[in-house]
Write an enzyme that holds these catalytic residues in place. Structure first.
Site, PDB file in Angstrom:
ATOM      1  N   SER A 165       0.847  -1.256   0.044  1.00 38.32           N
ATOM      2  CA  SER A 165       0.063   0.026   0.028  1.00 38.32           C
ATOM      3  C   SER A 165       0.887   1.316  -0.001  1.00 38.32           C
ATOM      4  O   SER A 165       1.628   1.569   0.926  1.00 38.32           O
ATOM      5  CB  SER A 165      -0.819   0.009   1.194  1.00 38.32           C
ATOM      6  OG  SER A 165      -1.529   1.306   1.352  1.00 38.32           O
ATOM      7  N   MET A 206     -12.252   4.505  -0.599  1.00 34.80           N
ATOM      8  CA  MET A 206     -13.021   4.860   0.733  1.00 34.80           C
ATOM      9  C   MET A 206     -13.692   5.811   0.519  1.00 34.80           C
ATOM     10  O   MET A 206     -13.355   7.089   1.043  1.00 34.80           O
ATOM     11  CB  MET A 206     -11.995   4.797   1.734  1.00 34.80           C
ATOM     12  CG  MET A 206     -11.377   3.295   2.242  1.00 34.80           C
ATOM     13  SD  MET A 206     -10.131   3.495   2.950  1.00 34.80           S
ATOM     14  CE  MET A 206      -8.739   3.388   1.697  1.00 34.80           C
ATOM     15  N   MET A 242     -11.646  -5.520   5.430  1.00 35.73           N
ATOM     16  CA  MET A 242     -10.913  -4.552   6.233  1.00 35.73           C
ATOM     17  C   MET A 242     -10.427  -5.198   7.594  1.00 35.73           C
ATOM     18  O   MET A 242     -11.516  -5.764   8.337  1.00 35.73           O
ATOM     19  CB  MET A 242     -11.639  -3.176   6.533  1.00 35.73           C
ATOM     20  CG  MET A 242     -11.879  -2.459   5.211  1.00 35.73           C
ATOM     21  SD  MET A 242     -10.429  -2.199   4.247  1.00 35.73           S
ATOM     22  CE  MET A 242      -9.326  -1.350   5.556  1.00 35.73           C
ATOM     23  N   GLY A 277      -9.102   4.374   7.161  1.00 34.35           N
ATOM     24  CA  GLY A 277      -8.836   5.708   7.247  1.00 34.35           C
ATOM     25  C   GLY A 277      -7.197   5.814   7.645  1.00 34.35           C
ATOM     26  O   GLY A 277      -6.871   7.053   7.328  1.00 34.35           O
ATOM     27  N   PHE A 278      -6.648   4.956   7.870  1.00 32.95           N
ATOM     28  CA  PHE A 278      -5.045   5.424   8.313  1.00 32.95           C
ATOM     29  C   PHE A 278      -4.421   3.995   8.394  1.00 32.95           C
ATOM     30  O   PHE A 278      -4.903   2.871   8.216  1.00 32.95           O
ATOM     31  CB  PHE A 278      -5.079   5.832   9.841  1.00 32.95           C
ATOM     32  CG  PHE A 278      -5.876   6.899  10.161  1.00 32.95           C
ATOM     33  CD1 PHE A 278      -5.364   8.159   9.804  1.00 32.95           C
ATOM     34  CD2 PHE A 278      -7.257   6.621  10.397  1.00 32.95           C
ATOM     35  CE1 PHE A 278      -6.303   9.353   9.990  1.00 32.95           C
ATOM     36  CE2 PHE A 278      -7.971   7.978  10.837  1.00 32.95           C
ATOM     37  CZ  PHE A 278      -7.520   9.227  10.429  1.00 32.95           C
ATOM     38  N   GLY A 279      -2.931   4.206   7.869  1.00 31.20           N
ATOM     39  CA  GLY A 279      -2.151   2.979   7.959  1.00 31.20           C
ATOM     40  C   GLY A 279      -1.599   2.613   9.408  1.00 31.20           C
ATOM     41  O   GLY A 279      -1.868   3.704  10.045  1.00 31.20           O
ATOM     42  N   GLY A 280      -0.911   1.653   9.442  1.00 36.42           N
ATOM     43  CA  GLY A 280      -0.307   1.366  10.907  1.00 36.42           C
ATOM     44  C   GLY A 280      -1.071   0.948  12.032  1.00 36.42           C
ATOM     45  O   GLY A 280      -0.539   1.341  13.041  1.00 36.42           O
ATOM     46  N   GLY A 285      -4.905  -4.316   6.451  1.00 38.37           N
ATOM     47  CA  GLY A 285      -4.757  -3.354   7.561  1.00 38.37           C
ATOM     48  C   GLY A 285      -4.047  -4.368   8.477  1.00 38.37           C
ATOM     49  O   GLY A 285      -4.500  -5.581   8.854  1.00 38.37           O
ATOM     50  N   GLY A 286      -2.883  -3.796   8.961  1.00 37.37           N
ATOM     51  CA  GLY A 286      -2.322  -4.612  10.200  1.00 37.37           C
ATOM     52  C   GLY A 286      -1.553  -5.810   9.617  1.00 37.37           C
ATOM     53  O   GLY A 286      -1.461  -6.588  10.559  1.00 37.37           O
ATOM     54  N   GLY A 344       1.017  -2.150   3.990  1.00 39.52           N
ATOM     55  CA  GLY A 344       1.694  -0.497   4.055  1.00 39.52           C
ATOM     56  C   GLY A 344       2.931  -0.384   4.851  1.00 39.52           C
ATOM     57  O   GLY A 344       3.889  -0.568   4.384  1.00 39.52           O
TER      58      GLY A 344
END
Ligand code: DX5
Ligand code: ZN
Length: 215
Positions: A7, A67, A136, A141-144, A175-176, A196
């Protein structure tokens, strides 16, 4: 072996050429682009203009994760920018079937993403029409962010739904994803791993992609 989709949200935006070069030389088959509108998710990222640049600098499959609300307004712009796969959110589409037909009509592969709270059973009547489900494993909304463990049972349930129907739908986990949890994710039935931070914050991103691939 899973398909790896780094990502670019976690890339170095001051030197994207270097990250695109790394990607081209890596074992990643896809790259994942996160489009955020500040309405469907509490963050704003980038749109078709940047994707057009990525397309010109990369040789891999361009996997675009929208998104955004009202994705039908922008599907054509993303196709023109070079998206190969366009994924819309279940939660953002009142007329999901129509959205999917639009994406396929534009010549792209179509994906549906579901938030962590959305049951995969709700995809029963759209599964035969799509190429990919993006599960998901964080709130978008956010990486990490940290992987939500309940995703593993959702993967297994979805794997069963796909296999029962004899379909060929990719299960993408977003994600994650880490070097530690990737194995259990693939064993549960996922075919595509988005990564990512795990890739771009590592010392050797190309090696990390290879490690994820061989997991
Ligand atoms: C989150 C995005 C993800 C994100 C993943 O809203 O959809 O694609 O970039 O980042 P990591 O792998 O760092 O969780
Ligand atoms: Zn994503």
């Amino acid at each position: 072996m899973p398909i790896i989709a780094p990502s670019l949200l976690s890339a170095n935006f001051l030197n994207l050429q270097a990250d695109c070069d790394m990607l081209n030389a890596s074992a990643a088959e896809w790259y994942h682009l996160d489009v955020m509108d500040g309405r469907f998710v509490p963050n704003i990222s980038f749109g078709p203009m940047l994707i057009d640049f990525f397309r010109k600098a990369t040789s891999k499959v361009c996997d675009v994760h929208l998104m955004i609300e009202e994705p039908e307004k922008y599907a054509e712009a993303f196709q023109k920018a070079g998206a190969d796969i366009l994924t819309v959110h279940y939660e953002a589409c009142t007329h999901l079937h129509r959205n999917i037909q639009q994406i396929k009509g534009l010549g792209m592969k179509a994906g549906v993403a579901v938030n962590p709270h959305t049951p995969v059973a709700l995809l029963k009547d759209i599964l035969a029409d799509i190429d990919l489900v993006c599960l998901m494993s964080v709130n978008p909304g956010f990486g990490g962010q940290a992987f939500i463990p309940n995703t593993l049972s959702k993967i297994k349930e979805l794997r069963q739904m796909i296999d029962e129907r004899g379909l060929k739908v990719d299960i993408e986990i977003d994600g994650g994803v880490t070097l530690e949890n990737a194995k259990s994710i693939v064993e549960a039935g996922a075919t595509v791993l988005v990564a990512g931070n795990t890739v771009f914050k590592s010392k050797n991103p190309r090696e990390t992609i290879q490690l994820l691939k061989n997991i």
